[in-house]
Design a protein around this motif. Structure first.
Motif, mmCIF file in Angstrom:
data_model
loop_
_atom_site.group_PDB
_atom_site.id
_atom_site.type_symbol
_atom_site.label_atom_id
_atom_site.label_comp_id
_atom_site.label_asym_id
_atom_site.label_seq_id
_atom_site.Cartn_x
_atom_site.Cartn_y
_atom_site.Cartn_z
ATOM 1 N N GLU A 137 0.704 -1.262 -0.064
ATOM 2 C CA GLU A 137 -0.148 -0.062 0.064
ATOM 3 C C GLU A 137 0.922 1.356 -0.107
ATOM 4 O OE1 GLU A 137 -3.618 2.022 2.479
ATOM 5 O OE2 GLU A 137 -2.606 0.148 3.333
ATOM 6 N N LYS A 138 1.989 1.201 1.046
ATOM 7 C CA LYS A 138 2.711 2.456 1.042
ATOM 8 C C LYS A 138 3.587 2.593 -0.331
ATOM 9 C CE LYS A 138 2.112 4.312 4.956
ATOM 10 N NZ LYS A 138 2.588 3.698 6.168
ATOM 11 N N PHE A 139 3.774 1.639 -0.686
ATOM 12 C CA PHE A 139 4.839 1.726 -1.925
ATOM 13 C C PHE A 139 4.404 2.129 -3.021
ATOM 14 C CE2 PHE A 139 7.180 -0.790 -5.531
ATOM 15 C CZ PHE A 139 8.159 -0.072 -5.533
ATOM 16 N N VAL A 140 3.324 1.274 -3.462
ATOM 17 C CA VAL A 140 2.469 1.857 -4.704
ATOM 18 C C VAL A 140 1.882 3.085 -4.668
ATOM 19 C CG1 VAL A 140 0.390 0.812 -6.353
ATOM 20 C CG2 VAL A 140 1.812 -0.553 -5.030
ATOM 21 N N GLU A 141 1.417 3.456 -3.336
ATOM 22 C CA GLU A 141 1.005 4.960 -3.468
ATOM 23 C C GLU A 141 2.197 6.061 -3.817
ATOM 24 O OE1 GLU A 141 0.211 8.732 -2.167
ATOM 25 O OE2 GLU A 141 1.588 7.514 -1.032
ATOM 26 N N THR A 142 3.165 5.838 -3.106
ATOM 27 C CA THR A 142 4.207 6.666 -3.247
ATOM 28 C C THR A 142 4.650 6.536 -4.588
ATOM 29 O OG1 THR A 142 4.987 5.956 -0.729
ATOM 30 C CG2 THR A 142 6.653 7.022 -1.950
ATOM 31 N N PHE A 143 4.898 5.409 -5.121
ATOM 32 C CA PHE A 143 5.530 5.275 -6.670
ATOM 33 C C PHE A 143 4.766 5.896 -7.378
ATOM 34 C CE2 PHE A 143 6.011 3.281 -10.631
ATOM 35 C CZ PHE A 143 7.134 3.069 -10.650
ATOM 36 N N LYS A 144 3.436 5.696 -7.477
ATOM 37 C CA LYS A 144 2.391 6.519 -8.385
ATOM 38 C C LYS A 144 2.584 7.902 -8.138
ATOM 39 C CE LYS A 144 -0.833 2.784 -9.250
ATOM 40 N NZ LYS A 144 -2.230 2.443 -9.147
ATOM 41 N N SER A 145 2.613 8.508 -7.130
ATOM 42 C CA SER A 145 2.491 9.969 -6.753
ATOM 43 C C SER A 145 3.997 10.475 -7.117
ATOM 44 C CB SER A 145 2.544 10.069 -5.050
ATOM 45 O OG SER A 145 2.665 11.408 -4.739
ATOM 46 N N VAL A 146 4.874 9.946 -7.044
ATOM 47 C CA VAL A 146 6.205 10.438 -7.396
ATOM 48 C C VAL A 146 6.450 10.340 -9.139
ATOM 49 C CG1 VAL A 146 8.888 10.328 -7.348
ATOM 50 C CG2 VAL A 146 7.384 10.154 -5.175
ATOM 51 N N ILE A 147 6.228 8.989 -9.514
ATOM 52 C CA ILE A 147 6.422 8.846 -10.722
ATOM 53 C C ILE A 147 5.351 9.744 -11.525
ATOM 54 C CG2 ILE A 147 6.537 7.347 -12.670
ATOM 55 C CD1 ILE A 147 9.071 7.227 -11.132
ATOM 56 N N GLY A 148 4.015 9.716 -11.335
ATOM 57 C CA GLY A 148 3.256 10.657 -11.995
ATOM 58 C C GLY A 148 3.503 12.240 -12.205
ATOM 59 N N ARG A 149 4.138 12.599 -11.231
ATOM 60 C CA ARG A 149 4.487 14.031 -11.080
ATOM 61 C C ARG A 149 5.703 13.979 -12.113
ATOM 62 N NH1 ARG A 149 4.187 18.257 -6.461
ATOM 63 N NH2 ARG A 149 2.270 17.469 -6.278
ATOM 64 N N VAL A 150 6.855 12.863 -12.260
ATOM 65 C CA VAL A 150 7.879 13.084 -12.711
ATOM 66 C C VAL A 150 7.512 13.014 -14.308
ATOM 67 C CG1 VAL A 150 10.168 11.873 -13.364
ATOM 68 C CG2 VAL A 150 9.414 12.505 -10.997
ATOM 69 N N MET A 151 6.526 12.146 -14.480
ATOM 70 C CA MET A 151 6.291 11.842 -15.869
ATOM 71 C C MET A 151 5.521 13.037 -16.641
ATOM 72 S SD MET A 151 7.238 9.199 -17.136
ATOM 73 C CE MET A 151 6.109 8.719 -18.706
ATOM 74 N N GLU A 152 4.755 13.664 -15.702
ATOM 75 C CA GLU A 152 3.881 15.012 -16.119
ATOM 76 C C GLU A 152 4.988 16.049 -16.437
ATOM 77 O OE1 GLU A 152 0.338 18.058 -14.649
ATOM 78 O OE2 GLU A 152 1.271 16.326 -13.233
ATOM 79 N N TRP A 153 5.927 16.369 -15.445
ATOM 80 C CA TRP A 153 6.856 17.384 -15.679
ATOM 81 C C TRP A 153 8.084 17.347 -16.657
ATOM 82 C CZ3 TRP A 153 11.987 16.736 -13.845
ATOM 83 C CH2 TRP A 153 12.764 17.957 -14.011
ATOM 84 N N TYR A 154 8.545 15.975 -16.659
ATOM 85 C CA TYR A 154 9.882 15.728 -17.577
ATOM 86 C C TYR A 154 9.700 15.407 -18.705
ATOM 87 C CZ TYR A 154 14.755 14.166 -18.194
ATOM 88 O OH TYR A 154 15.986 14.150 -18.761
ATOM 89 N N ARG A 155 8.446 14.593 -19.029
ATOM 90 C CA ARG A 155 7.882 14.052 -20.297
ATOM 91 C C ARG A 155 9.254 13.452 -21.190
ATOM 92 N NH1 ARG A 155 5.422 19.499 -22.826
ATOM 93 N NH2 ARG A 155 6.940 20.547 -21.237
ATOM 94 N N PRO A 156 9.594 12.403 -20.632
ATOM 95 C CA PRO A 156 10.639 11.615 -21.502
ATOM 96 C C PRO A 156 10.455 10.922 -22.701
ATOM 97 C CG PRO A 156 9.800 10.175 -19.523
ATOM 98 C CD PRO A 156 9.054 11.797 -19.344
ATOM 99 N N GLY A 157 11.195 10.751 -23.407
ATOM 100 C CA GLY A 157 10.913 10.061 -24.603
ATOM 101 C C GLY A 157 10.939 8.717 -24.777
ATOM 102 N N ALA A 158 11.701 8.312 -23.644
ATOM 103 C CA ALA A 158 11.570 6.696 -23.329
ATOM 104 C C ALA A 158 11.863 6.528 -21.760
ATOM 105 C CB ALA A 158 12.820 5.867 -24.240
ATOM 106 N N VAL A 159 11.669 5.331 -21.399
ATOM 107 C CA VAL A 159 11.591 5.078 -20.011
ATOM 108 C C VAL A 159 12.409 3.756 -19.803
ATOM 109 C CG1 VAL A 159 10.362 4.466 -17.640
ATOM 110 C CG2 VAL A 159 9.651 6.475 -19.259
ATOM 111 N N VAL A 160 13.225 3.485 -18.585
ATOM 112 C CA VAL A 160 13.894 2.499 -18.344
ATOM 113 C C VAL A 160 13.433 1.981 -17.002
ATOM 114 C CG1 VAL A 160 15.964 1.402 -17.969
ATOM 115 C CG2 VAL A 160 15.893 3.043 -19.761
ATOM 116 N N LEU A 161 12.918 0.957 -16.820
ATOM 117 C CA LEU A 161 12.249 0.414 -15.488
ATOM 118 C C LEU A 161 13.040 -0.778 -15.026
ATOM 119 C CD1 LEU A 161 10.401 0.414 -13.114
ATOM 120 C CD2 LEU A 161 8.943 -1.188 -14.406
ATOM 121 N N GLN A 162 13.979 -0.588 -13.927
ATOM 122 C CA GLN A 162 15.082 -1.600 -13.343
ATOM 123 C C GLN A 162 13.908 -2.388 -12.362
ATOM 124 O OE1 GLN A 162 16.098 -2.346 -10.315
ATOM 125 N NE2 GLN A 162 18.159 -3.023 -10.574
#
Length: 440
Positions: A247-272
């Motif tokens: 619960e804590k992880f998924v909520e934190t992940f979506k909150s942080v990554i959602g904002r990063v994706m909206e702001w940074y607008r990458p052309g590609a993503v690497v998920l480790q």
């Protein structure tokens, strides 16, 4: 008593777009499972062979383009690593162990011992990630999977944390040929220090690591580590505590990554997708279920941005293979076709007594209080607050001219890309990042 399995990632999230088909390429070399670190070392390449067997048993190989990757050659490896370091790796075998341990220049700790086949293994893992990245660059894939990759601790001239060659950095360099911005996301329990360090001074690559922090390897990755120079603000670190729950992880992940994706607008993503963040890992202290871990892959898939998925840590091999199998199904978009009962396969006896496609959380206490997590997020927002949206050059700018290192400066160059790669491999790395460009 263990808790009930976590629910599958929520399908009503608009980011998931679960029904949308993706062209998925799966990069696998059957030799990978035949390599072995020294006896009793926790890293087991055999886990990739187990995952491949499960993926095949579930019938997923027919739903992807299956590719045997080309192994990286020395020239490709020296796009990031120094020539001297690669030459040293080539010379090391189990027989000259004393030479390895005595040469602290290339390995500061004892967690990367020499072993027969080490260099071949490094060329395989690096080649997997480079080939997968290339399939995204050329448009042959929407999602490329290379579970053999993900060795995120290796430095430019140093082995570290079971990692000898940093395939992720090499894969990102390949992506930078076509994309102005690349986002790197790391959910291994250990901080992605090697990748962060490589791109610490550039805004072309943003690194975002969710990891255990404290008295834990590698000891880096505070929320205050944000990059330097032109890269200041483009390193995001989410240091977490023991017992991290779904619960804590998924909520934190979506909150942080959602904002990063909206702001940074990458052309590609690497998920480790390091699987040592799962509950019950031999070296881990988090408490994530398979579904909680896979929710990250599902969330990234939903942005419909070219996605490279690589492996990483994970030392309870049956759980690693289960999770990467399920995340392969996430990438394809066929999780509704995956039975929780494991199909017959050559490693079925490893998965007893339940023989289920599951990694369950346990009753470990979660020390990530709401106050702590919210405080971390607020610091991240503050670090990002004054940064410009979608920084750096656009693709058109990148295609205007090629540049070549001439010893002390860059000059325009019209020669072919292969010749450019040879000269780029000798340039200072901060400049390689700045001007590693597309074919145009």
């Amino acid at each position: 008593m263990p808790r009930s399995p976590s629910p599958s990632p929520p399908l009503d999230d608009p980011h998931l777009q679960r029904s949308t088909k993706r062209r998925v390429s799966y990069f696998y070399d059957p030799d990978v499972g035949g390599f072995a670190y020294p006896y009793q070392h926790p890293m087991k390449p055999h886990r990739m062979r187990m995952a491949h067997a499960l993926i095949g048993a579930y019938g997923m190989l027919g739903q992807m383009q299956v590719v045997r990757p080309k192994r990286a050659d020395e020239l490709q490896l020296t796009r990031f690593h120094t020539d001297e370091y690669i030459e040293f790796l080539k010379s090391i075998t189990a027989e000259n162990y004393m030479e390895w341990t005595a040469n602290k220049k290339f390995c500061q700790t004892d967690d990367c011992p020499p072993w027969d086949g080490l260099f071949d293994f490094a060329t395989l893992t690096a080649g997997s990630s480079i080939s997968a990245a290339h399939s995204l660059v050329t448009g042959h894939s929407d999602i490329a999977i290379a579970w053999a990759g993900g060795l995120h601790h290796a430095k430019r001239a140093e082995a570290s944390g079971f990692c000898y060659v940093n395939d992720i950095v090499l894969g990102i360099l390949e992506l930078l040929r076509a994309h102005a911005r690349v986002l790197y996301v790391d959910i291994d329990i250990h901080h992605g220090d090697g990748v962060e360090e490589a791109f610490y001074t550039t805004d072309r690559v943003m690194t975002c690591s969710f990891h255990k922090f404290g008295d834990f390897f590698p000891g880096t990755g505070t929320v205050g580590d944000v990059g330097k120079g032109r890269g200041k603000g483009y390193a995001v670190n989410v240091p977490l505590r023991d017992g991290l729950s779904d619960e804590k992880f998924v909520e934190t992940f979506k909150s942080v990554i959602g904002r990063v994706m909206e702001w940074y607008r990458p052309g590609a993503v690497v998920l480790q997708g390091g699987a040592d963040s799962l509950a019950g890992d031999k070296l881990g202290v988090f408490n994530l279920s398979m579904n909680g871990h896979a929710a990250c892959a599902a969330y990234m898939r939903g942005f419909n941005v070219p996605l490279l998925m690589v492996g990483g840590g994970g030392y309870t091999v049956k759980n690693v293979s289960r999770t990467w199998t399920y995340e392969t199904a996430v990438a394809i978009g066929c999780t509704d076709q995956i039975s929780p009962d494991l199909p017959d396969n050559e490693y079925l006896e490893w998965f007893g007594p339940r023989y289920k496609l599951e990694v369950l959380c346990n009753n470990q206490e979660d020390y990530n209080t709401t106050e702590y997590v919210e405080g971390i997020k607020q610091k991240i927002w503050e670090n990002m607050r004054d940064l410009p949206h979608a920084p750096s050059a656009g693709v058109s700018e990148l295609q205007e001219g090629r540049r070549t290192w001439r010893g002390d400066d860059w000059e325009e160059e019209d020669s072919d890309m292969d010749d450019l790669d040879k000269r780029i491999s000798r340039a200072p790395f901060s400049l390689i990042i700045k001007y590693h460009i597309s074919d145009g």
